[in-house]
Design a protein around this motif. Sequence first.
Motif, mmCIF file in Angstrom:
data_model
loop_
_atom_site.group_PDB
_atom_site.id
_atom_site.type_symbol
_atom_site.label_atom_id
_atom_site.label_comp_id
_atom_site.label_asym_id
_atom_site.label_seq_id
_atom_site.Cartn_x
_atom_site.Cartn_y
_atom_site.Cartn_z
ATOM 1 N N LYS B 125 0.843 -1.004 -0.093
ATOM 2 C CA LYS B 125 -0.172 -0.080 -0.022
ATOM 3 C C LYS B 125 0.886 1.327 0.082
ATOM 4 C CE LYS B 125 -4.138 1.960 2.182
ATOM 5 N NZ LYS B 125 -4.933 2.341 3.275
ATOM 6 N N GLY B 126 2.094 1.161 0.568
ATOM 7 C CA GLY B 126 2.750 2.344 0.787
ATOM 8 C C GLY B 126 3.242 3.092 -0.399
ATOM 9 N N VAL B 127 3.145 4.560 -0.554
ATOM 10 C CA VAL B 127 3.388 5.340 -1.674
ATOM 11 C C VAL B 127 4.255 6.249 -1.431
ATOM 12 C CG1 VAL B 127 2.270 6.697 -3.596
ATOM 13 C CG2 VAL B 127 0.772 4.853 -2.387
ATOM 14 N N ILE B 128 4.950 6.737 -2.323
ATOM 15 C CA ILE B 128 6.002 7.922 -1.987
ATOM 16 C C ILE B 128 5.440 8.985 -3.151
ATOM 17 C CG2 ILE B 128 8.261 8.767 -2.513
ATOM 18 C CD1 ILE B 128 9.612 6.244 -1.560
ATOM 19 N N VAL B 129 5.192 10.003 -2.750
ATOM 20 C CA VAL B 129 4.931 11.221 -3.508
ATOM 21 C C VAL B 129 5.720 12.361 -3.390
ATOM 22 C CG1 VAL B 129 2.605 10.464 -3.241
ATOM 23 C CG2 VAL B 129 3.492 12.201 -1.889
ATOM 24 N N LEU B 130 5.644 13.337 -4.215
ATOM 25 C CA LEU B 130 6.496 14.550 -4.066
ATOM 26 C C LEU B 130 5.677 15.620 -3.505
ATOM 27 C CD1 LEU B 130 7.636 15.054 -7.671
ATOM 28 C CD2 LEU B 130 8.955 14.012 -5.964
ATOM 29 N N ASN B 131 6.272 16.599 -2.637
ATOM 30 C CA ASN B 131 5.449 17.627 -1.848
ATOM 31 C C ASN B 131 5.010 18.571 -2.950
ATOM 32 O OD1 ASN B 131 6.269 17.396 0.671
ATOM 33 N ND2 ASN B 131 8.161 18.078 0.519
ATOM 34 N N ALA B 132 3.781 18.712 -2.690
ATOM 35 C CA ALA B 132 2.952 19.695 -3.424
ATOM 36 C C ALA B 132 2.508 18.966 -4.708
ATOM 37 C CB ALA B 132 3.515 20.894 -3.843
ATOM 38 N N ALA B 133 2.400 17.589 -4.686
ATOM 39 C CA ALA B 133 2.006 16.858 -6.006
ATOM 40 C C ALA B 133 0.270 17.132 -5.876
ATOM 41 C CB ALA B 133 2.476 15.484 -5.803
ATOM 42 N N TYR B 134 -0.027 16.977 -7.117
ATOM 43 C CA TYR B 134 -1.446 16.873 -7.509
ATOM 44 C C TYR B 134 -1.682 15.627 -8.525
ATOM 45 C CZ TYR B 134 -6.162 17.578 -8.750
ATOM 46 O OH TYR B 134 -7.460 17.534 -9.433
ATOM 47 N N HIS B 135 -2.392 14.643 -8.047
ATOM 48 C CA HIS B 135 -2.778 13.554 -8.841
ATOM 49 C C HIS B 135 -4.290 13.283 -9.272
ATOM 50 C CE1 HIS B 135 1.468 12.514 -9.134
ATOM 51 N NE2 HIS B 135 1.536 12.523 -7.652
ATOM 52 N N GLY B 136 -4.891 14.204 -8.783
ATOM 53 C CA GLY B 136 -6.559 13.981 -8.939
ATOM 54 C C GLY B 136 -7.396 14.334 -7.518
ATOM 55 N N HIS B 137 -8.873 13.945 -7.833
ATOM 56 C CA HIS B 137 -9.658 14.519 -7.073
ATOM 57 C C HIS B 137 -10.637 13.339 -6.414
ATOM 58 C CE1 HIS B 137 -12.411 13.909 -10.296
ATOM 59 N NE2 HIS B 137 -11.830 14.676 -11.031
ATOM 60 N N THR B 138 -10.142 12.180 -6.356
ATOM 61 C CA THR B 138 -10.864 11.200 -5.879
ATOM 62 C C THR B 138 -10.311 10.987 -4.356
ATOM 63 O OG1 THR B 138 -9.491 9.448 -6.385
ATOM 64 C CG2 THR B 138 -11.102 9.729 -7.945
ATOM 65 N N THR B 139 -10.937 10.280 -3.428
ATOM 66 C CA THR B 139 -10.756 10.089 -2.087
ATOM 67 C C THR B 139 -8.903 9.557 -2.076
ATOM 68 O OG1 THR B 139 -12.675 9.360 -1.677
ATOM 69 C CG2 THR B 139 -11.178 9.038 0.028
ATOM 70 N N ALA B 140 -8.815 8.525 -2.838
ATOM 71 C CA ALA B 140 -7.347 7.787 -2.876
ATOM 72 C C ALA B 140 -6.259 9.006 -3.388
ATOM 73 C CB ALA B 140 -7.367 6.710 -3.583
ATOM 74 N N LEU B 141 -6.729 9.605 -4.453
ATOM 75 C CA LEU B 141 -5.759 10.576 -5.345
ATOM 76 C C LEU B 141 -5.451 11.628 -4.350
ATOM 77 C CD1 LEU B 141 -6.790 10.192 -8.740
ATOM 78 C CD2 LEU B 141 -4.993 9.192 -7.420
ATOM 79 N N ASP B 143 -5.328 11.692 -1.052
ATOM 80 C CA ASP B 143 -4.521 11.202 -0.042
ATOM 81 C C ASP B 143 -3.025 11.281 -0.542
ATOM 82 O OD1 ASP B 143 -6.439 10.292 1.816
ATOM 83 O OD2 ASP B 143 -5.913 8.204 1.535
ATOM 84 N N ILE B 144 -2.779 11.076 -1.877
ATOM 85 C CA ILE B 144 -1.327 11.097 -2.292
ATOM 86 C C ILE B 144 -1.109 12.519 -2.923
ATOM 87 C CG2 ILE B 144 -1.376 8.561 -2.696
ATOM 88 C CD1 ILE B 144 -1.310 9.090 -5.830
ATOM 89 N N SER B 145 -1.975 13.445 -2.914
ATOM 90 C CA SER B 145 -1.952 14.819 -3.238
ATOM 91 C C SER B 145 -1.805 15.901 -2.104
ATOM 92 C CB SER B 145 -2.959 15.348 -4.179
ATOM 93 O OG SER B 145 -2.992 14.136 -5.426
ATOM 94 N N PRO B 146 -0.420 16.164 -1.652
ATOM 95 C CA PRO B 146 -0.122 17.143 -0.793
ATOM 96 C C PRO B 146 -0.754 18.412 -0.973
ATOM 97 C CG PRO B 146 1.687 15.527 -0.993
ATOM 98 C CD PRO B 146 0.804 15.265 -2.136
ATOM 99 N N TYR B 147 -0.803 18.899 -2.337
ATOM 100 C CA TYR B 147 -1.217 19.947 -3.062
ATOM 101 C C TYR B 147 -2.726 20.214 -2.327
ATOM 102 C CZ TYR B 147 -2.501 23.297 -6.779
ATOM 103 O OH TYR B 147 -3.081 24.318 -7.524
ATOM 104 N N LYS B 148 -3.670 19.170 -2.263
ATOM 105 C CA LYS B 148 -4.887 19.082 -1.758
ATOM 106 C C LYS B 148 -5.091 19.017 -0.429
ATOM 107 C CE LYS B 148 -7.999 19.294 -4.587
ATOM 108 N NZ LYS B 148 -8.631 20.493 -5.224
ATOM 109 N N HIS B 149 -4.416 17.789 0.184
ATOM 110 C CA HIS B 149 -4.793 17.534 1.424
ATOM 111 C C HIS B 149 -3.967 18.283 2.394
ATOM 112 C CE1 HIS B 149 -1.496 14.216 1.328
ATOM 113 N NE2 HIS B 149 -1.204 14.817 2.280
ATOM 114 N N GLU B 150 -2.886 18.893 2.027
ATOM 115 C CA GLU B 150 -2.328 20.008 2.909
ATOM 116 C C GLU B 150 -2.826 21.273 2.855
ATOM 117 O OE1 GLU B 150 2.219 18.015 3.749
ATOM 118 O OE2 GLU B 150 2.069 19.579 2.334
#
Lengths: 432, 432
Positions: B125-141, B143-150
């Motif tokens: 399950k573990g994922v590495i993402v870039l700070n301030a990444a944006y990958h989309g607007h679903t629940t899981a995305l 989660d992996i989009s600091p641009y949104k969840h931060e």
Amino acid sequence: MTKSEILSLREKHLGKSLSISYNKPLKIVRGEGQYLFDEEGRAFLDCVNNVCHVGHCHPHVVEAAQNQIAQLNTNTRYLHDNIVNYARRLTDKFPGDLSVCMFVCTGSEANELALRMARTYTKRKGVIVLNAAYHGHTTALIDISPYKHEGPGGYPTPEYVHKVTISDGYRGPHKYDDPNAAHRYASEVKAAIKKAQMNEMPIGTFIAESLVSCGGQVEHAPGYLEKAYDYVREAGGVCIADEVQVGFGRVGSHFWGFETQGVIPDIVTVGKPIGNGHPLAAVITTPEIANAFANGMEYFNTFGGNPVSCAIGLAVLDVIEQEGLQARAHRVGSYLKERLSELKTKYSLIGDVRGRGLFLGVEFVRDQETLEPADTEASSIVEKMRNRGVLLSTDGPLHNVIKIKPPLQFSQENADTLVDNLDEVLALNATK
Amino acid sequence: MTKSEILSLREKHLGKSLSISYNKPLKIVRGEGQYLFDEEGRAFLDCVNNVCHVGHCHPHVVEAAQNQIAQLNTNTRYLHDNIVNYARRLTDKFPGDLSVCMFVCTGSEANELALRMARTYTKRKGVIVLNAAYHGHTTALIDISPYKHEGPGGYPTPEYVHKVTISDGYRGPHKYDDPNAAHRYASEVKAAIKKAQMNEMPIGTFIAESLVSCGGQVEHAPGYLEKAYDYVREAGGVCIADEVQVGFGRVGSHFWGFETQGVIPDIVTVGKPIGNGHPLAAVITTPEIANAFANGMEYFNTFGGNPVSCAIGLAVLDVIEQEGLQARAHRVGSYLKERLSELKTKYSLIGDVRGRGLFLGVEFVRDQETLEPADTEASSIVEKMRNRGVLLSTDGPLHNVIKIKPPLQFSQENADTLVDNLDEVLALNATK
């Protein structure tokens, strides 16, 4: 390209998790109304595609798309007439406070957004879903879709998801003749709420299709959603009606499936038929929920609500209204259901005929007492019907339900073609 | 409809989490090439829409859509030439074993599917993402989009998500002039893998845009992705390249952004430009990963890969090739970057000019030493440029980067218009 060339390119370049209809696959090159045509010009009566809702390639919808696509197709951060005209026309179709919409591209995006809205509004993660429900193909939606996560390649139902029995009067524990069936089924919702509270992950969301599609073309027991919604709301949750499969007049008696149950949901999701095949979907909710969702995190959907999609959405509504397709679904669907019910008296393989309007299901069983599912028989019937030029498919958790949900231009004559062929196929089957 | 009528209908019928561009919103009624036209016929030079990649309403794309939409628009369970022709044309653009594709409707659906594929393949399950990444607007995305969840309305980064610093040679800790920058940045990936292993939630996925868009129009340090991919693969993970913003020749020197880093990802997601505005997106991967994903759980996307979408996708590839748009992006983009770099020597407000081809960023700062972000200044410049008929917008975690990613028909003359106007706006600003 020949079929075998296409098949070999699919094998090479498309993921194998995508299946093909029928043992003898069809190459379809043209669509018109309720008919699809193969490469040799043979017509097939489409009894199963609820996406091309107002008929394949309906000229009014085609023209609207062709005109707008040549003018402008850009995002919703600029002002445009189409999106607001469409938002007004679409929300006018909804009762109560359901006056705010958000446009997206697919039913999965709609259910994702609906779930996020419900969670943001209630600040709770717990969800109640129906057994065998299917709400989409994203990570979060597979979590709330037992149809997917309980099947092959699946996983145990997540802790925050609570399943309740579909109020199926045929195969469920409480039968059509039980006047308290709705109450009994809804009591599972009450129990799930209680259990979730004890687990300290209280229910925020109840999501159900207004009529159940993948779960087996099931109409809820009369009064079921009303009772379920009551329990959920008492406990501080919100109710999502998934109309992706059944909305836009298909059920005949009403424009929306939830209206057949006399309820007003807090959030409604619409998809498939909304754009007659164009990737369009929407979430409709109340100002209260929409405002709570506007908590600072923007929701932007690159393609959602663009001028082309909205022109197509408007054209689909035009056709439904101008051609009286809801009334037609009611009239033709009632006739078809009656004729299918007659078949049921003739063949013991048919256990149940159900549904409403042009959203019908025929459940096949090997034994009218044990209800042993006749899955291979149902598949075989679908193949034989395909060979006779009638397109159907199976669904349901036991794969023994033939689903009928044609484009709404379907006629009484088409209904006769469907039933007459089914009669012959069943007769041959019985004498085998 | 007047702008104020549209605004009041938006207020009433659209969710407020959808924002509008510019203080003085534009009503756009027509698009052609790199120009948008308002209701009074005024032309605006579109410097920011990477969706209408080959130009708004390109006649070849429009014609392809118009023809196919009148013929057939149905799902991929029937055989059709378009999907396999397109799958072949599209996968031909990819190196290595990237030969299998799955068609979906949006970049979010593509990243959702890619993530599911990576998790199914790695069983992690573990994922590495870039700070301030944006990958989309679903629940899981999200989660992996600091641009949104931060951001506003957000939440703490989930435990399974590990953030690493963008290899930004301007604002990041390791600067353009550090020959070991790539190595230093990539060592964070190594550290994240180790940390995740200790937490018993090992990394299965590394996902990064090939050039960073919402994170501030940043090119990775040369060699960064190669080192990062090495660490991830050594640890048994897979690497997803998100090309939704940057793919299809925009970067000029190469067709795909990841090629600028000399890597071959395990999974690539493409979207926005792929359909020139039509809702189309895709995931491209290796047979090995695609086969592992075909574990019994079907992936069916109602609209994905339909004949209309594929006809449009094919037409977009035609135009890119026939009009030499990749070479044009390289030529015009290099010219534009050079002219912007000259502006930088003239105005201390410009801290950095970066990017490649027609994917450029201009970062504004109040102080060349402290790099204090000039966010309000950047916004104000965007508004002034809009009033001069040039459409731009800001992005980046500090909202101080002006992004430039026009339709690829953008010309040298257009580049001059953009820079000359920016020069005047900055000059007026400086003398204020």
